[in-house]
Design a protein around this motif. Structure first.
Motif, PDB file in Angstrom:
ATOM      1  N   TRP A   1       3.748   9.127  -6.758  1.00  0.00           N
ATOM      2  CA  TRP A   1       4.975   8.747  -6.052  1.00  0.00           C
ATOM      3  C   TRP A   1       4.804   7.393  -5.369  1.00  0.00           C
ATOM      4  N   ASP A   2       5.832   6.557  -5.487  1.00  0.00           N
ATOM      5  CA  ASP A   2       5.810   5.250  -4.825  1.00  0.00           C
ATOM      6  C   ASP A   2       5.924   5.448  -3.316  1.00  0.00           C
ATOM      7  N   ARG A   3       4.916   5.012  -2.577  1.00  0.00           N
ATOM      8  CA  ARG A   3       4.907   5.175  -1.129  1.00  0.00           C
ATOM      9  C   ARG A   3       5.200   3.886  -0.376  1.00  0.00           C
ATOM     10  N   VAL A   4       5.696   2.866  -1.094  1.00  0.00           N
ATOM     11  CA  VAL A   4       6.048   1.602  -0.445  1.00  0.00           C
ATOM     12  C   VAL A   4       7.532   1.579  -0.093  1.00  0.00           C
ATOM     13  N   PHE A   5       8.382   1.924  -1.051  1.00  0.00           N
ATOM     14  CA  PHE A   5       9.822   1.916  -0.795  1.00  0.00           C
ATOM     15  C   PHE A   5      10.194   3.155   0.025  1.00  0.00           C
ATOM     16  N   PRO A   6      10.969   3.001   1.102  1.00  0.00           N
ATOM     17  CA  PRO A   6      11.336   4.160   1.929  1.00  0.00           C
ATOM     18  C   PRO A   6      12.139   5.194   1.137  1.00  0.00           C
ATOM     19  N   LYS A   7      11.769   6.445   1.280  1.00  0.00           N
ATOM     20  CA  LYS A   7      12.474   7.559   0.638  1.00  0.00           C
ATOM     21  C   LYS A   7      12.612   7.337  -0.868  1.00  0.00           C
ATOM     22  N   ALA A   8      11.517   6.937  -1.496  1.00  0.00           N
ATOM     23  CA  ALA A   8      11.529   6.690  -2.944  1.00  0.00           C
ATOM     24  C   ALA A   8      11.685   7.980  -3.741  1.00  0.00           C
ATOM     25  N   TRP A   9      11.455   9.123  -3.102  1.00  0.00           N
ATOM     26  CA  TRP A   9      11.677  10.408  -3.756  1.00  0.00           C
ATOM     27  C   TRP A   9      12.036  11.432  -2.695  1.00  0.00           C
TER      28      TRP A   9
ATOM     29  N   VAL B   1       3.005   5.438 -11.815  1.00  0.00           N
ATOM     30  CA  VAL B   1       3.956   5.339 -10.705  1.00  0.00           C
ATOM     31  C   VAL B   1       5.168   6.214 -11.006  1.00  0.00           C
ATOM     32  N   ALA B   2       5.659   6.893  -9.967  1.00  0.00           N
ATOM     33  CA  ALA B   2       6.816   7.762 -10.111  1.00  0.00           C
ATOM     34  C   ALA B   2       7.797   7.487  -8.979  1.00  0.00           C
ATOM     35  N   HIS B   3       9.072   7.616  -9.291  1.00  0.00           N
ATOM     36  CA  HIS B   3      10.149   7.508  -8.306  1.00  0.00           C
ATOM     37  C   HIS B   3      11.056   8.723  -8.466  1.00  0.00           C
ATOM     38  N   GLY B   4      11.838   8.982  -7.445  1.00  0.00           N
ATOM     39  CA  GLY B   4      12.878   9.992  -7.577  1.00  0.00           C
ATOM     40  C   GLY B   4      14.006   9.471  -8.459  1.00  0.00           C
ATOM     41  N   LEU B   5      14.872  10.362  -8.912  1.00  0.00           N
ATOM     42  CA  LEU B   5      15.937   9.962  -9.840  1.00  0.00           C
ATOM     43  C   LEU B   5      16.865   8.917  -9.229  1.00  0.00           C
ATOM     44  N   ALA B   6      17.196   9.057  -7.946  1.00  0.00           N
ATOM     45  CA  ALA B   6      18.098   8.091  -7.312  1.00  0.00           C
ATOM     46  C   ALA B   6      17.473   6.697  -7.297  1.00  0.00           C
TER      47      ALA B   6
ATOM     48  N   CYS C   1      11.799  -4.811 -12.541  1.00  0.00           N
ATOM     49  CA  CYS C   1      10.910  -4.105 -13.470  1.00  0.00           C
ATOM     50  C   CYS C   1       9.532  -3.879 -12.860  1.00  0.00           C
ATOM     51  N   ARG C   2       9.056  -4.856 -12.079  1.00  0.00           N
ATOM     52  CA  ARG C   2       7.747  -4.700 -11.438  1.00  0.00           C
ATOM     53  C   ARG C   2       7.785  -3.581 -10.405  1.00  0.00           C
ATOM     54  N   LEU C   3       8.842  -3.531  -9.612  1.00  0.00           N
ATOM     55  CA  LEU C   3       8.967  -2.461  -8.621  1.00  0.00           C
ATOM     56  C   LEU C   3       9.110  -1.101  -9.293  1.00  0.00           C
ATOM     57  N   ALA C   4       9.672  -1.088 -10.496  1.00  0.00           N
ATOM     58  CA  ALA C   4       9.852   0.178 -11.212  1.00  0.00           C
ATOM     59  C   ALA C   4       8.556   0.685 -11.813  1.00  0.00           C
ATOM     60  N   PHE C   5       7.752  -0.203 -12.405  1.00  0.00           N
ATOM     61  CA  PHE C   5       6.658   0.253 -13.265  1.00  0.00           C
ATOM     62  C   PHE C   5       5.261  -0.079 -12.768  1.00  0.00           C
ATOM     63  N   ALA C   6       5.140  -0.819 -11.669  1.00  0.00           N
ATOM     64  CA  ALA C   6       3.807  -1.138 -11.131  1.00  0.00           C
ATOM     65  C   ALA C   6       3.511  -0.284  -9.904  1.00  0.00           C
ATOM     66  N   LYS C   7       2.254   0.007  -9.703  1.00  0.00           N
ATOM     67  CA  LYS C   7       1.807   0.809  -8.560  1.00  0.00           C
ATOM     68  C   LYS C   7       1.048  -0.093  -7.598  1.00  0.00           C
ATOM     69  N   ARG C   8       1.383  -0.008  -6.320  1.00  0.00           N
ATOM     70  CA  ARG C   8       0.664  -0.742  -5.292  1.00  0.00           C
ATOM     71  C   ARG C   8       0.976  -0.151  -3.942  1.00  0.00           C
ATOM     72  N   PRO C   9       0.040  -0.271  -2.975  1.00  0.00           N
ATOM     73  CA  PRO C   9      -1.339  -0.681  -3.206  1.00  0.00           C
ATOM     74  C   PRO C   9      -2.247   0.533  -3.389  1.00  0.00           C
ATOM     75  N   LEU C  10      -3.231   0.394  -4.255  1.00  0.00           N
ATOM     76  CA  LEU C  10      -4.267   1.408  -4.427  1.00  0.00           C
ATOM     77  C   LEU C  10      -5.489   0.968  -3.634  1.00  0.00           C
ATOM     78  N   ALA C  11      -5.975   1.813  -2.755  1.00  0.00           N
ATOM     79  CA  ALA C  11      -7.073   1.436  -1.870  1.00  0.00           C
ATOM     80  C   ALA C  11      -8.415   1.622  -2.550  1.00  0.00           C
TER      81      ALA C  11
ATOM     82  N   ARG D   1       0.694  -1.676   3.890  1.00  0.00           N
ATOM     83  CA  ARG D   1       2.022  -2.275   3.759  1.00  0.00           C
ATOM     84  C   ARG D   1       1.950  -3.800   3.804  1.00  0.00           C
ATOM     85  N   ASN D   2       1.049  -4.337   4.617  1.00  0.00           N
ATOM     86  CA  ASN D   2       0.868  -5.791   4.621  1.00  0.00           C
ATOM     87  C   ASN D   2       0.362  -6.276   3.271  1.00  0.00           C
ATOM     88  N   ALA D   3      -0.543  -5.491   2.667  1.00  0.00           N
ATOM     89  CA  ALA D   3      -1.068  -5.854   1.354  1.00  0.00           C
ATOM     90  C   ALA D   3       0.032  -5.824   0.313  1.00  0.00           C
ATOM     91  N   ALA D   4       0.867  -4.777   0.331  1.00  0.00           N
ATOM     92  CA  ALA D   4       1.962  -4.677  -0.626  1.00  0.00           C
ATOM     93  C   ALA D   4       2.947  -5.829  -0.461  1.00  0.00           C
TER      94      ALA D   4
END
Length: 281
Positions: free
Chosen positions: A93-101, A157-162, A191-201, A229-232
């Motif tokens: 799950w994407d943990r950068v965008f608020p309420k991504a799922w 990387v995964a997002h919710g349907l919305a 497309c990058r926000l959709a299919f890339a994962k960041r940040p991985l520690a 979040r600063n890294a992202a």
């Protein structure tokens, strides 16, 4: 390009934009320490559904998949639940965008009864954004056809349907309202926000994975520079600059260099043939 394929691309808002990609997509500076790789990235899209009907998408969706030269993987798709999916989505799950799922998205993963995989063709660097936009179009159509959860396997990387729908709308809007390099940069971001994962520690760096799916090197930021979040935020800032101004110009202006050293083997979908940018303390 045959008339059917041209029609589909125009309907998606991608054809006019994709004509500019081959001529205007930023290229990577190659040096002694950064020899070009022959690896071509691929999208692996994972769809979950509530029954075996997922494995037989509507004719219109099958046509879109074929028109973009994607294919359904019948080897690993299955008309039964995959017991590993709950854990896999849990870490993706994407943990950068608020309420991504949402909780409903989590329950859809828990209750799934079928799994379908769709593969892109191997992508040339200058066509990665166009193919990633096509991947978003396929995701949107599969959701409309009843897919209950979606994950990009190539970067994990995964997002919710919305959120998936929102990213698809943003990509189409970028394709129809911008021109030249502006459309490349705007579509690249969606497309990058959709299919890339960041940040991985990692032990030393917060890392991005999947920037190669839009033709860019991945970015590793030293953990000593601040929070996740600063890294992202820094990763996105530099990636936006590379998409808009070019990779070489961005590296030169920021006094950054490319490296081939990474933990992924060339046979791994996460391997980035365009290199890694490391930003130290």
């Amino acid at each position: 390009m045959n008339p059917t394929r041209r029609h589909v691309l125009m309907a998606a808002g991608f054809f006019a934009a994709s004509r500019a990609f081959a001529n205007e997509q930023p290229s990577i500076r190659q040096g002694a320490a950064m020899q070009p790789s022959t690896v071509k990235p691929r999208h692996v899209l994972c769809f979950l559904g509530k029954d075996e009907g997922l494995l037989h998408p509507p004719e219109a969706v099958v046509k879109t998949i074929a028109d973009f030269n994607f294919e359904i993987d019948r080897t690993y798709s299955q008309a039964k639940p995959d017991p590993h999916m709950e854990r896999s989505f849990g870490v993706c799950w994407d943990r950068v965008f608020p309420k991504a799922w949402s909780e409903a998205d989590e329950m859809a993963v828990f209750n799934h009864k079928a799994v379908l995989y769709v593969l892109s063709p191997p992508m040339e660097q200058q066509k990665t954004v166009a193919y990633s936009a096509a991947a978003l179009r396929i995701v949107e159509e599969m959701i409309e056809a009843g897919a209950t959860a979606v994950k990009g396997e190539s970067a994990g990387v995964a997002h919710g349907l919305a959120r998936w729908r929102q990213l698809a709308r943003e990509c189409k809007a970028a394709a129809t309202t911008n021109q030249g390099l502006a459309v490349t940069a705007a579509m690249s971001r969606s497309c990058r926000l959709a299919f890339a994962k960041r940040p991985l520690a990692g032990d030393t760096y917060n890392e991005s994975v999947g920037f190669h799916l839009v033709g860019l090197p991945d970015i590793y930021v030293a953990r000593s520079r601040g929070s996740d979040r600063n890294a992202a935020k820094l990763m996105d800032e530099i990636a936006d600059a590379m998409a808009g101004r070019g990779i070489e110009a961005t590296l030169r202006d920021r006094k950054l260099t490319l490296s081939r050293e990474q933990d992924y083997a060339e046979g791994d979908f996460k391997f980035n043939p365009y290199g890694i940018i490391r930003i130290g303390a």
